[in-house]
Design an enzyme around this catalytic site. Sequence first.
Site, PDB file in Angstrom:
ATOM      1  N   VAL A 109     -30.563  34.753  -4.575  1.00 42.77           N
ATOM      2  CA  VAL A 109     -29.378  35.856  -4.602  1.00 42.77           C
ATOM      3  C   VAL A 109     -28.462  35.482  -5.541  1.00 42.77           C
ATOM      4  O   VAL A 109     -27.665  34.254  -5.329  1.00 42.77           O
ATOM      5  CB  VAL A 109     -28.910  36.430  -3.166  1.00 42.77           C
ATOM      6  N   CYS A 110     -28.054  36.405  -6.523  1.00 36.79           N
ATOM      7  CA  CYS A 110     -27.010  35.937  -7.407  1.00 36.79           C
ATOM      8  C   CYS A 110     -25.907  36.551  -6.849  1.00 36.79           C
ATOM      9  O   CYS A 110     -25.487  37.775  -7.120  1.00 36.79           O
ATOM     10  CB  CYS A 110     -27.371  36.192  -8.813  1.00 36.79           C
ATOM     11  N   LEU A 111     -24.837  35.989  -6.010  1.00 35.82           N
ATOM     12  CA  LEU A 111     -23.818  36.481  -5.638  1.00 35.82           C
ATOM     13  C   LEU A 111     -22.704  35.576  -5.823  1.00 35.82           C
ATOM     14  O   LEU A 111     -22.752  34.562  -5.285  1.00 35.82           O
ATOM     15  CB  LEU A 111     -24.020  36.855  -4.146  1.00 35.82           C
TER      16      LEU A 111
END
Length: 182
Positions: A109-111
Site C-alpha cells: 500500500v502506498c500511503l
Amino acid sequence: MIKLFSLKQQKKDGEASPKANNQKKASAAQLRITKDINELNLPKTCNTEFPDPDDLLSFKLIICPDEGFYRTGRFVFSFKVGPNYPHEPPKVKCETQVYHPNIDQQGNVCLNILREDWKPVLTINSIVYGLQYLFLEPNPEDPLNKEAAEVLTTNRRLFEQNVQKAMRGGYVGGTYFDRCLK
C-alpha cells in the site's frame, strides 16, 4: 555458601507461590496498541477482526466503501504491529487483489503515513482513515500500480470500468482479479 542456599530457597519459594508480578510484562508496543484499539473510532464502512483475540499486534481491517469507484467492494487489510511501534508504523498489506493505483498486485500500500510521514503521535485510527480515503480518492501522483494510475489520469471512464470488472471478478489487461463485491 549460605547466600547460594538462600537464593536457591527463594527461587523454590517463588515457584511454589506464584506472584502477580511474575507475569510477563507488556511491551511498549502492546501497551500502545491496546490504547489505540480501545480508542478506535471506526467509520460505518470499516470493521476489524482479531483472528487471535489474545494477540492485538496482528489483526485485519475490512473496508466496504459506500461511495466512489470502489463502492460495494469488500477489501481486507492485514496489520502487523512490530515491537518498535509507535516509533515505526505497522506493516499493512491489502489481502484483496484490487485494481488501484496505490495498491500493487502483492498487496503493498502506498500511503504516506505508512512510510516517510509516520510519526509516533499517529494512531491506528489515522491509518484506517488514510486507507479509507485511498478508496474515495485514489492518488495517481504517487502510484504503485503505474498502469492503473495512467488510466485514471487519462480516461476516468475506462478506469471506472476496469475497477468494476476487477471487483466482479475477471481480467483487466493480463491480470485476473477475484470477485470482491460484498
